[in-house]
Enzyme design. Sequence first.
Site, PDB file in Angstrom:
ATOM      1  N   ARG A  11       4.929 -19.972  -8.286  1.00  0.00           N
ATOM      2  CA  ARG A  11       5.484 -20.946  -9.128  1.00  0.00           C
ATOM      3  C   ARG A  11       5.670 -20.495 -10.552  1.00  0.00           C
ATOM      4  NH1 ARG A  11       4.541 -25.897  -6.604  1.00  0.00           N
ATOM      5  NH2 ARG A  11       2.952 -25.665  -4.816  1.00  0.00           N
ATOM      6  N   GLY A  31      -3.280 -22.500 -16.059  1.00  0.00           N
ATOM      7  CA  GLY A  31      -3.975 -21.493 -15.134  1.00  0.00           C
ATOM      8  C   GLY A  31      -3.992 -20.016 -15.849  1.00  0.00           C
ATOM      9  N   GLY A  32      -4.594 -19.043 -15.145  1.00  0.00           N
ATOM     10  CA  GLY A  32      -4.983 -17.901 -15.692  1.00  0.00           C
ATOM     11  C   GLY A  32      -3.722 -16.972 -15.592  1.00  0.00           C
ATOM     12  N   ARG A 316      -3.144 -28.381  -2.247  1.00  0.00           N
ATOM     13  CA  ARG A 316      -2.560 -28.109  -1.145  1.00  0.00           C
ATOM     14  C   ARG A 316      -2.845 -29.283   0.089  1.00  0.00           C
ATOM     15  NH1 ARG A 316      -5.243 -22.004  -1.320  1.00  0.00           N
ATOM     16  NH2 ARG A 316      -4.198 -21.839  -3.460  1.00  0.00           N
ATOM     17  N   VAL A 382     -12.438 -20.769 -14.717  1.00  0.00           N
ATOM     18  CA  VAL A 382     -13.203 -21.892 -15.035  1.00  0.00           C
ATOM     19  C   VAL A 382     -14.554 -21.439 -16.054  1.00  0.00           C
ATOM     20  CG1 VAL A 382     -14.725 -23.730 -14.484  1.00  0.00           C
ATOM     21  CG2 VAL A 382     -12.324 -23.528 -13.724  1.00  0.00           C
ATOM     22  N   LYS A 384     -15.243 -18.683 -17.515  1.00  0.00           N
ATOM     23  CA  LYS A 384     -14.922 -18.045 -18.828  1.00  0.00           C
ATOM     24  C   LYS A 384     -14.360 -19.120 -19.656  1.00  0.00           C
ATOM     25  CE  LYS A 384     -13.697 -13.444 -16.647  1.00  0.00           C
ATOM     26  NZ  LYS A 384     -12.576 -12.662 -16.624  1.00  0.00           N
ATOM     27  N   ASP A 503       3.303  28.097   5.789  1.00  0.00           N
ATOM     28  CA  ASP A 503       2.091  27.298   6.459  1.00  0.00           C
ATOM     29  C   ASP A 503       2.652  26.359   7.651  1.00  0.00           C
ATOM     30  OD1 ASP A 503      -0.572  26.068   6.617  1.00  0.00           O
ATOM     31  OD2 ASP A 503       0.467  24.415   5.790  1.00  0.00           O
ATOM     32  N   TYR A 504       1.578  26.176   8.615  1.00  0.00           N
ATOM     33  CA  TYR A 504       2.071  25.320   9.901  1.00  0.00           C
ATOM     34  C   TYR A 504       1.743  24.111   9.496  1.00  0.00           C
ATOM     35  CZ  TYR A 504       3.193  23.937  14.368  1.00  0.00           C
ATOM     36  OH  TYR A 504       3.690  23.199  15.441  1.00  0.00           O
ATOM     37  N   ASP A 685       1.179  23.220   2.131  1.00  0.00           N
ATOM     38  CA  ASP A 685       0.945  21.843   1.728  1.00  0.00           C
ATOM     39  C   ASP A 685      -0.674  21.579   1.171  1.00  0.00           C
ATOM     40  OD1 ASP A 685      -0.234  22.167   4.493  1.00  0.00           O
ATOM     41  OD2 ASP A 685      -0.657  20.088   4.125  1.00  0.00           O
TER      42      ASP A 685
END
Length: 744
Positions: A11, A31-32, A316, A382, A384, A503-504, A685
């Site tokens: 949003r 909101g936060g 919702r 809330v 906080k 290297d392999y 690697d």
Amino acid sequence: MGDRLIIVSNRLPYRLGRGEDGERKLEHSSGGLVSGMGPLHERHGNVWVGWADEGGQELSARERAEFDAQLVAHDCVPVHVCEEDAHGYYDGFSNSTLWPLFHGFPQYTSFEEADWEAYRRVNERFCEAVLSVARPGDTVWVHDYHLMLLPSLIRKASPQTAIGFFLHIPFPDYETFRMLPWRQELLLGTLSADLIGFHTYDYVRHFLSSCRRLLGYDNHLGHFLFEGRSTQADAFPLGIDYDRFHNAALEPKAACQIERIRADRERPGSKTMLSVERLDYTKGIPERLRAFDAFLQRHPSWRENVVLKLVAVPSREGVASYQSLKREVDELVGSINGRYATSDWTPVEYYYRSVPFDLLTALYATSDVMLVTPLRDGMNLVCKEYLACRGDGGGALVLSEMAGATYELHEALVVNPFDRDAMVEAMLRALEMPPDEQRCRVSAMQKRLARYTAGKWAEEFLAALDGVLRHQARLNAHLLGPTSSRRLQEAFAQASKRLVLLDYDGTLVPFVDEPSDAAPDDGLKALIARIAADPATTLAIVSGRDKETLMEWFGDLPVGLVAEHGLWRYSVSQRQWLLREPLDGAWKDRIRQTLLDFVDRTPGSILEEKDYSMAWHYRACSNELAERRVIEIKSALSGVAADMGLMLMEGNRVLEVKPVHVDKGSAAHHWFRDPSYDFMLVAGDDVTDEDMFRTAPENAWTVKVRNEPTQARYALKNPAEMRSLLRGLAEASAPRFEGRSGIM
Ligand code: ADQ
């Protein structure tokens, strides 16, 4: 990092509301997320991309265009989604699949393919919207579970963009996450971000564990390589706009509300408990009401002396589980009030609505006890906000241990919301807490909240993102790009005597769970044969594998072989294996049983026994268990190893016990000491290859096949890139015999 920030969330920070005169107008959402990102959004040039919230109002095409224009004027980029997709994406996949599952409610989780498809399509719509405004150098910060595919979509379309992703809800443990049929797509969707943020370290751990177990990606302290790019996952606990809440109670509008609330108290001296949240089953509202019921039952002296104010915002309402929750809460409130209410006391005051900011802060400021007892909550703001509004330093907070905020607010009365007795006990303690204790606890928490605000959170996230980008730039400076590859090939072509040490595992072929499944394919063998066929080139495979395996795989080619990290060297001219130094393998009998015990206790691990070394492989094991076992094995063997001149060496998901002084570097010295080579390529690697890089002559082309810090001069991203480099060398090689084909 770029100068301009593009914030992306489900949003926008504005929605369409109605003024007091009934006129449609833009309203600030709360909101936060909005308080954290708001100040950044307001900085010049920054934009916010999100779904245009029409506030449930039916708009004509003209009205929608006007709404859009208003949003654009506020530096917002509205994303429009058709009604059907919006339903599948929002009510469906976001809120009936991800939300319940990530909060540990599999019983409410639906797994609908059509919802997933809508989710994918809407993520693509968001991607188009981002790309429509993105310019080179921009940073994109994507928020939350609605948009988990967006980082990879943006990365594909615009590979250089700096991308951050933050998840505002918990990330579940692997056992829960793996229930999702689309689990891999979701992980891959987020992994393309440069920085992935969570509220707590527990969520980071869960995420990393799923990446390891579902995708096979290992990490080092939260850093890992994804498609050759370094990505980091870390914890950033979101705070609030502390000053806004703290100062609010002093504002005349709120002060007036506070006065009114105090005057309305039914009885002088009675106390108020408050809870504020969206009406969501994760918030533990029925459990809290049942605990309050039990409290009144067990502590009759508090009847008529305490009121629970329950403020729940509708949320919702299109999702079935929310509708049944609403009925359950209505019934519980009705039943408690029906049972205990008297002519001048109502135990639960229930407000099913959003309250304006000044009333909210007034409620916080006047409530003796705040009950924040979610069953699961990513962070929870809330609690906080309540603390910030306590200008008097008083009040008591009862906080669920299932909320992310608990990690920062341990001076609260921390409860398990499922434990009704503990909840009743906490309510009593909070109501009876002496003022001195209240002040002591509240002020400690306030200090922390005033320091780590939402603004600070955003700054720290962006600074960490900047750090990841700088780390990538340092690593990328080593990448063997087209220009250096060409120079390497030219040097190879012009040289009269060349050395190629490879290297392999992990260098020529990718890692597989079972070591014996990594045999070279025909294309690889043809490639090696072609390079080694040139009489001016010496090619050797320098591996940790045993000599029998190397013989079986490469014995028919004119290549040198080094087995067991340098213990054995196959001499092509003498056609035999030479031991580097006389060694005694009797030590193996002393530690074999210990290692076998670890194999039994660690499902998925295997013991590989070589002539003079033993390797405990744990590629197929769970990460946490393997980490623990590595520590245990090291401590079990450290004494014996020192006595017998052995060392414990960690490779790529393997712990190897071998004689000290035997390493690939000393084995490679056999070739390095020959000054007649005028071209040397050394590729590997893992950590055991670093010994070769360290001892290689300065002019050697040393290449690490993993883009991570190394002693090598160059890096390639994966074995496929290494093969492509070798293909270039094969083309520049003079074939000793004709008729070979099939170089891949
Ligand atoms: P939420 O689940 O919405 O957020 P929370 O963090 O508590 O939960 O934020 C709710 C916000 O809505 C608060 O700012 C609060 O003031 C406001 N609010 C709640 N009830 C209200 C009411 N009746 N009237 C007016 N305002 C009300 C998700 C995650 C959280 C995470 C946040 C931020 O679920 O765990 O903390 O995102 O990351």
